[in-house]
Design a protein around this motif. Sequence first.
Motif, short mmCIF file in Angstrom:
data_model
loop_
_atom_site.label_atom_id
_atom_site.label_comp_id
_atom_site.label_asym_id
_atom_site.label_seq_id
_atom_site.Cartn_x
_atom_site.Cartn_y
_atom_site.Cartn_z
N CYS A 145 37.97 42.35 42.66
CA CYS A 145 37.91 41.64 41.37
C CYS A 145 36.49 41.67 40.80
CB CYS A 145 38.33 40.19 41.54
SG CYS A 145 40.09 39.93 41.69
N GLN A 146 36.44 41.53 39.49
CA GLN A 146 35.16 41.32 38.79
C GLN A 146 34.98 39.81 38.64
OE1 GLN A 146 32.95 43.75 37.34
NE2 GLN A 146 31.61 41.98 37.03
N PHE A 147 33.83 39.28 39.07
CA PHE A 147 33.55 37.85 38.96
C PHE A 147 32.47 37.64 37.89
CE2 PHE A 147 35.18 38.37 43.24
CZ PHE A 147 36.07 37.31 43.36
N ALA A 149 38.83 39.71 34.80
CA ALA A 149 37.73 39.08 35.55
C ALA A 149 38.12 37.66 35.96
CB ALA A 149 36.45 39.06 34.73
N VAL A 150 37.55 37.24 37.09
CA VAL A 150 37.72 35.88 37.59
C VAL A 150 36.49 35.07 37.20
CG1 VAL A 150 38.04 34.43 39.63
CG2 VAL A 150 39.10 36.70 39.53
N LEU A 189 33.98 31.90 37.55
CA LEU A 189 33.49 30.93 38.53
C LEU A 189 32.55 29.94 37.85
CD1 LEU A 189 32.60 33.30 41.52
CD2 LEU A 189 34.78 32.17 41.06
N VAL A 231 36.72 28.70 41.41
CA VAL A 231 37.45 29.42 40.36
C VAL A 231 37.90 28.43 39.29
CG1 VAL A 231 39.51 30.77 39.84
CG2 VAL A 231 38.23 31.21 41.95
#
Length: 437
Positions: free
Chosen positions: A288-290, A312-313, A315, A321
């Motif tokens: 994943c892209q954070f 994207a996730v 944060l 999350v």
Amino acid sequence: MTSLPQVFALFGLVLLSAFFSAAEISLAAASKTRLQSLADEGDRRAGLVMELQNHPGQFFSALQVVINAVALLGGIVGDAAFSPFFSWALGSVVPEANLKHVSFALSFLLATSLFVIFADLLPKRLAIGRPEAIAMRVVRPMRIIIRVLRPIVFVLERLSDACIRSLGMPTKRQETITSEDILASVGAGTAAGVIAPQEEAVIQNVFELESRLVPSAMTPRENIVYFTLDESEDSIRAKIATVPYNRFLVCDKDLDHVVGFVDSKHLLRCVLEEKPINFRETGLVQPCQFIPDSLTLSEVLDVFQRTHGDFAVILNEYALVVGIITINDVMSTVMADLVTTSDELQIIPREDGTWLVDGSTPIDDLEHALGIDELPEDSAYETVAGFMMYMLRKIPKRTDKVTTNGFAFEVLDVDNNRIDQVLVTRIKTVQDAPAED
């Protein structure tokens, strides 16, 4: 009687003054952006106009010399042209001692009226309607006049530049275009019926990408459907059948330990090929892209462009999350009502003039819908639910109400301390209230 040569000379001076008035207003009002576009298309006159705009001292110095010279000549010729006529016409009415003064005053008024109407007001109003076209027509004659008057222009330009610098002002025209200028032009176009209201909203949303943070467009944490590494195949199939998402997060035990994501088409392939779904197998789960929740939507688009991704996730500062975002979420924010179905509306106008608002609605969208410039301290929250919590200074309960900016915001539904719906009502003022019999 009137001398015809002097009358023709006066009208010639009026036409000459009209030319200079049109040149003055057209070169001052011509848009540099439009001129640059015409110059790019190969029109050399547009380039000449921009050159004069970049050095306005020469142009205005020469212009003032010729305008004042024509005005002085107009006064002299006007008196000589009309005074004999008024002396002849009023000779039997006005005493001889006052006849000369009366004739001069009437000649002055008539000549001045001709210059004001036909040499000033009319040409300037025509020039302001099409400044670029007229500026390109007059630019070459004006360049010739500037060359002829170069010595006088040089002295006057240096003197005027010195005066302007002493006032701390720029000597050259500065053509800057801001987002406010563009939005004002778009608003004027909408008011004139040239641009549709939905198109205006799209343009406004594009400019707001620089200021709107990712939480305003993300899928929030509570709406994320995810799998765990050890989740049973029956549970996976049930979630896929219930929620038609393209991607699902895969986590290690809970949502705050994201391992990656799985594409629904890969899951479908496993089902069609009757293979077991095992997230621990290599290749099924993708990284994943954070991104942090402090990014703007414009910065998110930059991230997607650099990484060639579209998912994207998000944060927060504690590495928890808070949501997920896709490029479709950003585009939906831009396109707004053009791509939103009735089932997806978060702000629903009702027949009684109130609005039913979802608690997760971005505060920017609510401000647009209600026509509010900004709600109190709107940088401290992202959603309508956050606004209610911030204003109430507590976890809201049903029927809790906030009044501000001429609107009442009432909590209609709360689910596990989460605000589901808010009713927005416009507060009637004394002017709005119906008159009593």
